[in-house]
Design a protein around this motif. Structure first.
Motif, PDB file in Angstrom:
ATOM      1  N   TYR A 269      44.878 -22.042  -0.209  1.00 36.35           N
ATOM      2  CA  TYR A 269      44.252 -21.075   0.681  1.00 36.35           C
ATOM      3  C   TYR A 269      44.628 -21.342   2.140  1.00 36.35           C
ATOM      4  O   TYR A 269      44.692 -20.416   2.954  1.00 36.35           O
ATOM      5  CB  TYR A 269      42.733 -21.136   0.500  1.00 36.35           C
ATOM      6  CG  TYR A 269      42.014 -19.911   0.993  1.00 36.35           C
ATOM      7  CD1 TYR A 269      42.146 -18.684   0.332  1.00 36.35           C
ATOM      8  CD2 TYR A 269      41.187 -19.964   2.113  1.00 36.35           C
ATOM      9  CE1 TYR A 269      41.478 -17.557   0.775  1.00 36.35           C
ATOM     10  CE2 TYR A 269      40.514 -18.831   2.562  1.00 36.35           C
ATOM     11  CZ  TYR A 269      40.669 -17.626   1.893  1.00 36.35           C
ATOM     12  OH  TYR A 269      40.007 -16.504   2.336  1.00 36.35           O
ATOM     13  N   ASP A 270      44.911 -22.621   2.486  1.00 38.14           N
ATOM     14  CA  ASP A 270      45.274 -22.959   3.860  1.00 38.14           C
ATOM     15  C   ASP A 270      46.777 -22.872   4.124  1.00 38.14           C
ATOM     16  O   ASP A 270      47.253 -23.221   5.199  1.00 38.14           O
ATOM     17  CB  ASP A 270      44.767 -24.363   4.211  1.00 38.14           C
ATOM     18  CG  ASP A 270      45.354 -25.443   3.305  1.00 38.14           C
ATOM     19  OD1 ASP A 270      46.254 -25.138   2.485  1.00 38.14           O
ATOM     20  OD2 ASP A 270      44.898 -26.609   3.404  1.00 38.14           O
ATOM     21  N   GLY A 271      47.525 -22.420   3.124  1.00 34.09           N
ATOM     22  CA  GLY A 271      48.966 -22.241   3.307  1.00 34.09           C
ATOM     23  C   GLY A 271      49.802 -23.477   3.039  1.00 34.09           C
ATOM     24  O   GLY A 271      51.020 -23.447   3.245  1.00 34.09           O
ATOM     25  N   GLN A 272      49.197 -24.553   2.556  1.00 28.04           N
ATOM     26  CA  GLN A 272      49.925 -25.802   2.331  1.00 28.04           C
ATOM     27  C   GLN A 272      50.405 -25.963   0.892  1.00 28.04           C
ATOM     28  O   GLN A 272      50.857 -27.038   0.509  1.00 28.04           O
ATOM     29  CB  GLN A 272      49.013 -26.988   2.694  1.00 28.04           C
ATOM     30  CG  GLN A 272      48.550 -26.988   4.137  1.00 28.04           C
ATOM     31  CD  GLN A 272      49.724 -26.982   5.114  1.00 28.04           C
ATOM     32  OE1 GLN A 272      50.609 -27.834   5.042  1.00 28.04           O
ATOM     33  NE2 GLN A 272      49.741 -25.996   6.015  1.00 28.04           N
ATOM     34  N   GLY A 273      50.311 -24.900   0.088  1.00 30.91           N
ATOM     35  CA  GLY A 273      50.721 -24.995  -1.312  1.00 30.91           C
ATOM     36  C   GLY A 273      52.179 -24.652  -1.513  1.00 30.91           C
ATOM     37  O   GLY A 273      52.965 -24.572  -0.567  1.00 30.91           O
ATOM     38  N   TYR A 274      52.551 -24.429  -2.767  1.00 27.03           N
ATOM     39  CA  TYR A 274      53.936 -24.108  -3.120  1.00 27.03           C
ATOM     40  C   TYR A 274      53.928 -23.020  -4.189  1.00 27.03           C
ATOM     41  O   TYR A 274      52.902 -22.775  -4.808  1.00 27.03           O
ATOM     42  CB  TYR A 274      54.678 -25.365  -3.597  1.00 27.03           C
ATOM     43  CG  TYR A 274      54.179 -25.960  -4.904  1.00 27.03           C
ATOM     44  CD1 TYR A 274      54.706 -25.565  -6.143  1.00 27.03           C
ATOM     45  CD2 TYR A 274      53.186 -26.939  -4.912  1.00 27.03           C
ATOM     46  CE1 TYR A 274      54.255 -26.117  -7.326  1.00 27.03           C
ATOM     47  CE2 TYR A 274      52.737 -27.501  -6.091  1.00 27.03           C
ATOM     48  CZ  TYR A 274      53.274 -27.086  -7.304  1.00 27.03           C
ATOM     49  OH  TYR A 274      52.821 -27.644  -8.490  1.00 27.03           O
ATOM     50  N   PRO A 275      55.044 -22.312  -4.391  1.00 25.39           N
ATOM     51  CA  PRO A 275      56.395 -22.566  -3.850  1.00 25.39           C
ATOM     52  C   PRO A 275      56.686 -21.837  -2.532  1.00 25.39           C
ATOM     53  O   PRO A 275      57.709 -22.107  -1.899  1.00 25.39           O
ATOM     54  CB  PRO A 275      57.300 -22.025  -4.958  1.00 25.39           C
ATOM     55  CG  PRO A 275      56.514 -20.887  -5.546  1.00 25.39           C
ATOM     56  CD  PRO A 275      55.079 -21.334  -5.502  1.00 25.39           C
TER      57      PRO A 275
END
Length: 352
Positions: A261-267
């Motif tokens: 949700y905070d934009g720190q995921g992938y891909p």
């Protein structure tokens, strides 16, 4: 076919009945009281209503205006009137009259108009029956397609489980957690069902992950983690060209359930509502069940510890609304956990 005759004069009923009897396959029922006719018509099927305009207890305009069925769903109405007043005709048409006869009745005209009205009714019924039949056939075909989709889903899940250490019980649980969240968010029954059936394919891309990484008991190196994370794109590539709605949803989930949700995921580093809702839902369901399950690299967490993890990372890793939707149904979460226990073997079919 059934013709209803309404006229306060007995002799007129007798004459009209004898004329209608000349038509093959047609029977009549007559009423001298408009109120009695109205009650009968509202309680019984019929195919044509022939009603006199001038009657003492209730005139023909009032009768057809009070019929329960709306004008576009009722049998045709033939109004008999001695009046040539256009206002009467206009009001009759507004109330649902289909045609008119002017007194004194001409026998040839009466039979012709009655025959035409019954032909119209017969054609309407035929269309309704065909539409109903077609709807039934479409429903059967749709059910068969859904069944084939379910089989495909389970075959894909079973294929991935031969290599993935996650158990069939995990798939059962996380799919149901996903549906719980969808229900809590107010999604329709159809959307909830779609999530239940598409969520099990979230990690189908792990078929492309090497065993020494997928089954490694310890912590992955940065290089190994890069390879592991490729399963989201691989799963999407496997499913993206499918035409079925369910598989398109599964492709979306496979690609986005590791976004944060905070934009720190992938891909792709998507954030907030830029992440498709299905991906945000499955992210919560998948992580929650993974935490409470044994893996080669960790023991199972307690349900309370996993619950606290969701709360601690709500708004960062997870969509806060999805977290709240799951935790608000905690009793159902515990029931799902109790019903689907980890065991050896492939996954059971996804059932309601």
């Amino acid at each position: 076919m059934k013709v209803v005759l309404v006229d306060d004069t007995h002799i007129n009923l007798v004459l009209m009945s004898r004329l209608v009897d000349k038509l093959q396959g047609v029977s009549t029922i007559g009423f001298q009281s408009a109120r009695e006719a109205l009650a009968w018509c509202d309680a019984h099927p019929y195919d044509l209503l022939i009603v006199d305009y001038m009657m003492p207890d209730m005139n023909g305009l009032e009768l057809i205006a009070r019929l329960q069925a709306p004008p576009d769903q009722r049998p045709p109405v033939l109004m008999v009137t001695a009046s040539v007043d256009l206002d009467v005709r206009h009001r009759a048409l507004e109330n649902g009259a289909s045609d008119f006869l002017i007194k004194p009745i001409d026998k040839v005209e009466f039979l012709a108009r009655t025959r035409n009205m019954l032909a119209l009714r017969s054609a309407t019924l035929s269309l309704q029956h065909r539409a109903s039949w077609l709807a039934d056939e479409v429903a059967k075909a749709t059910a068969e397609l859904c069944e084939r989709e379910q089989e495909t889903i389970m075959l894909l899940c079973r294929a991935s489980e031969y290599r993935d250490p996650e158990t069939g019980a995990h798939i059962q649980r996380m799919a149901r957690y996903s549906r719980l969240i969808a229900a809590g968010l107010g999604l329709s029954d159809e959307q909830q069902s779609d999530l239940l059936n598409a969520a099990p394919m979230h990690d189908i891309g792990k078929v492309g992950t090497p065993d020494h990484i997928l089954l490694k008991p310890g912590r992955l190196t940065p290089e190994e983690m890069t390879i592991m994370r490729q399963h989201a794109e691989i799963g999407y590539d496997i499913l993206k060209d499918c035409k079925a709605r369910m598989h398109k949803l599964a492709a979306e989930i496979a690609l986005t359930h590791h976004e944060r949700y905070d934009g720190q995921g992938y891909p792709r580093g998507l954030a907030g509502e830029a992440i498709p809702q299905a991906g945000r839902i499955v992210a919560v369901a998948d992580v929650f069940d993974a935490l409470t399950s044994v893996r080669p690299y960790k023991p199972a967490w307690s349900m309370e510890a996993a619950r606290q993890h969701l709360l601690d990372h709500s708004g960062a890793h997870f969509d806060p609304r999805c977290v709240a939707a799951l935790l608000q149904r905690w009793d159902e979460v515990l029931d799902i956990r109790a019903r689907f226990q980890d065991e050896h073997g492939g996954p059971a079919a996804i059932t309601a």
